[in-house]
Scaffold this motif. Structure first.
Motif, short mmCIF file in Angstrom:
data_model
loop_
_atom_site.label_atom_id
_atom_site.label_comp_id
_atom_site.label_asym_id
_atom_site.label_seq_id
_atom_site.Cartn_x
_atom_site.Cartn_y
_atom_site.Cartn_z
N ARG A 1 0.86 -1.19 0.09
CA ARG A 1 -0.17 -0.01 -0.01
C ARG A 1 0.95 1.30 -0.14
NH1 ARG A 1 -2.06 5.12 1.56
NH2 ARG A 1 -4.40 4.96 0.93
N SER A 2 1.86 1.19 0.84
CA SER A 2 2.92 2.38 0.85
C SER A 2 3.46 2.55 -0.56
CB SER A 2 3.86 2.39 1.95
OG SER A 2 3.26 2.22 3.14
N ILE A 3 3.82 1.51 -1.19
CA ILE A 3 4.47 1.60 -2.59
C ILE A 3 3.69 2.10 -3.34
CG2 ILE A 3 5.69 0.21 -4.43
CD1 ILE A 3 6.97 -1.40 -2.16
N SER A 4 2.22 1.68 -3.44
CA SER A 4 1.29 2.05 -4.35
C SER A 4 1.33 3.58 -4.02
CB SER A 4 0.06 1.53 -4.03
OG SER A 4 0.19 0.05 -4.35
N GLU A 5 1.11 4.23 -3.00
CA GLU A 5 0.95 5.67 -2.70
C GLU A 5 2.17 6.18 -3.26
OE1 GLU A 5 -0.03 8.39 0.90
OE2 GLU A 5 0.68 6.64 1.27
N TYR A 6 3.30 5.83 -3.26
CA TYR A 6 4.35 6.39 -3.89
C TYR A 6 4.52 6.23 -5.48
CZ TYR A 6 9.48 7.39 -4.66
OH TYR A 6 10.73 7.96 -5.01
N ILE A 7 4.16 5.29 -5.80
CA ILE A 7 4.04 5.36 -7.46
C ILE A 7 3.07 6.24 -7.93
CG2 ILE A 7 3.67 3.82 -9.31
CD1 ILE A 7 4.67 1.39 -7.88
N ARG A 8 1.96 6.21 -7.25
CA ARG A 8 0.73 7.01 -7.60
C ARG A 8 1.20 8.56 -7.68
NH1 ARG A 8 -5.46 6.54 -6.50
NH2 ARG A 8 -5.15 4.67 -7.90
N ASN A 9 2.01 8.84 -6.63
CA ASN A 9 2.28 10.54 -6.42
C ASN A 9 3.52 10.85 -7.66
OD1 ASN A 9 1.00 10.86 -4.24
ND2 ASN A 9 2.42 10.16 -2.84
N GLN A 10 4.12 9.89 -8.25
CA GLN A 10 4.77 10.11 -9.43
C GLN A 10 4.28 10.50 -10.58
OE1 GLN A 10 8.22 9.95 -8.21
NE2 GLN A 10 6.95 9.47 -6.20
N ASP A 11 3.03 10.22 -10.82
CA ASP A 11 2.09 10.49 -11.78
C ASP A 11 2.57 10.09 -12.96
OD1 ASP A 11 -0.39 11.68 -12.48
OD2 ASP A 11 0.72 13.52 -13.20
N THR A 12 3.24 8.97 -13.16
CA THR A 12 3.69 8.27 -14.48
C THR A 12 3.43 6.99 -14.67
OG1 THR A 12 5.61 7.68 -13.40
CG2 THR A 12 5.90 9.96 -14.55
N VAL A 13 2.98 6.23 -13.99
CA VAL A 13 2.84 4.81 -14.01
C VAL A 13 1.31 4.46 -13.09
CG1 VAL A 13 3.09 2.44 -13.58
CG2 VAL A 13 5.09 3.84 -14.18
N GLN A 14 0.31 3.84 -13.86
CA GLN A 14 -1.02 3.86 -13.29
C GLN A 14 -0.96 2.60 -12.34
OE1 GLN A 14 -2.98 6.44 -13.40
NE2 GLN A 14 -1.52 7.62 -14.99
N ILE A 15 -1.53 3.00 -10.98
CA ILE A 15 -1.60 2.02 -10.12
C ILE A 15 -2.80 2.02 -9.28
CG2 ILE A 15 -0.31 3.12 -8.45
CD1 ILE A 15 0.83 0.39 -7.79
N GLY A 16 -3.37 0.79 -8.90
CA GLY A 16 -4.64 0.74 -8.14
C GLY A 16 -4.04 1.14 -6.65
N MET A 17 -4.98 1.84 -5.71
CA MET A 17 -4.68 1.98 -4.52
C MET A 17 -5.50 1.49 -3.31
SD MET A 17 -2.83 4.06 -2.41
CE MET A 17 -2.41 5.46 -3.56
N PRO A 18 -5.03 0.62 -2.46
CA PRO A 18 -5.98 -0.20 -1.58
C PRO A 18 -6.49 1.04 -0.53
CG PRO A 18 -3.81 -1.16 -1.80
CD PRO A 18 -3.50 0.17 -2.71
N LEU A 19 -7.38 0.86 -0.05
CA LEU A 19 -8.20 1.96 0.54
C LEU A 19 -8.25 1.43 2.20
CD1 LEU A 19 -11.19 3.47 -1.56
CD2 LEU A 19 -8.75 4.09 -1.29
N PHE A 20 -7.83 2.23 3.05
CA PHE A 20 -8.53 2.21 4.46
C PHE A 20 -9.95 2.03 4.72
CE2 PHE A 20 -3.65 3.38 4.58
CZ PHE A 20 -3.25 2.03 5.15
N THR A 21 -10.19 1.43 5.66
CA THR A 21 -11.69 1.50 6.09
C THR A 21 -11.68 2.56 7.26
OG1 THR A 21 -11.59 -0.06 8.05
CG2 THR A 21 -11.95 -1.02 6.12
#
Length: 325
Positions: free
Chosen positions: A49-69
């Motif tokens: 999840r932390s890596i997904s957030e980091y990748i998404r913040n780069q705004d270059t490679v599209q990735i799904g983001m697991p959400l917290f309840t």
């Protein structure tokens, strides 16, 4: 189910959708899908999840983001099964395959932390040996079981071959790890557990992420291409490698890791692992798939013997050994 999820995650969920076997909903900012969550692997999931957030913040490679309840958990329960709710953005990627993969690996190189739970970096030898040992135990068990199904008999007949070629790969890997010809790009990065070419034009699913040497992704893409296209694959392989190397040149060490991974018959083990939990109907389909792979294995070995020539690598000058079947 929709009401339960909206309450738990505090998001708007609209029309139900089904895509590639996944159940989800349309939302205001993309799609939301339920992904099976394996309990007991919480630390891995939080790293992904932390890596997904980091990748998404780069705004270059599209990735799904697991959400917290609302309670801060990464999963919810539905019909006695645990699931993550993963938000998938609307946008899509149009870059070439080689550039896409190089970008992902560059992002991973810049990650300021060293993942622990999902790291496979430097662990191939022990992981491969463990897999061979585990299947040797299965071999002994299934040798004595009666009645003997067609799939079980096929496994018993072919395991000595699997064991032998696995040992070849492990020996090649061990020798390659002593090669000092590595570069900056040989450090660990974000990779996929098992890269499939279709992933390069789609969203990355967070639970498929591991931290490993970039040779992992390159080898699995090449393996898939060779198995599915035979000798016709080399043009596309060379194009993809050229695109990749414009951004991230490959060291001799990387080439040796790619070759070691191609030798290791993970494509055969993958099918066998699926048979362990399969019902009778699925077992028949897997047996057909396994037989087909075995029938092509001779051609695959021939392709590996010719691999470096086919991708225009002067392996003799670079002193890269090849297996001579």
């Amino acid at each position: 189910m929709r009401d339960q999820l909206q309450q738990e995650y505090q998001v708007y969920l609209g029309k139900e959708i089904h895509d590639n076997g996944l159940y989800g909903f349309e939302g205001n900012d993309g799609h939301y899908f339920l992904i099976p969550y394996e309990e007991g692997l919480d630390e891995e999931a939080y790293e992904q999840r932390s890596i997904s957030e980091y990748i998404r913040n780069q705004d270059t490679v599209q990735i799904g983001m697991p959400l917290f309840t609302r309670e801060g958990k990464l999963y919810t329960q539905k019909d006695n099964q645990s699931y993550m709710l993963v938000q998938v953005p609307w946008t899509s990627s149009e870059v070439s395959k080689g550039q896409w993969l190089a970008t992902l690996h560059d992002i991973g190189n810049r990650y300021p932390y060293q993942p622990q739970q999902i790291s496979r970096y430097g662990q191939w030898k022990s992981l491969w040996e463990s897999k061979v040992d585990a299947w040797f135990e299965q071999y002994k068990i299934q040798w004595n079981e009666r009645p003997c199904s067609s799939m079980r008999r096929l496994f018993i007949e072919t395991f000595p071959y699997l064991e032998g070629i696995s040992e070849n790969a492990i020996q090649y890997l061990q020798e390659s790890e002593q090669d000092w010809r590595y570069e900056q790009n040989d450090q660990g990065t974000f990779t996929l557990k098992r890269l499939h070419p279709s992933m390069m034009s789609q969203i990355i699913w967070p639970h498929t992420l591991v931290y490993d040497h970039p040779a992992r992704d390159l080898a699995e893409w090449i393996r898939y291409s060779l198995l599915n296209q035979g000798n016709n694959a080399y043009s596309a392989i060379r194009t993809m490698l050229d695109e990749y190397e414009r951004n991230r040149p490959l060291s001799v060490f990387s080439w040796r890791l790619i070759y070691a991974r191609l030798i290791y018959p993970v494509h055969l083990y993958d099918v066998l692992e699926r048979t362990l939990q399969a019902g009778e109907g699925e077992q028949n389909k897997l047996e057909i798939e396994y037989r087909s792979l075995l029938q092509h294995q001779g051609q695959y070995e021939k392709q590996l013997k010719e691999f470096f020539d086919a991708v225009h690598m002067d392996y003799k000058r670079l002193r890269i050994p090849i297996l001579d079947w």
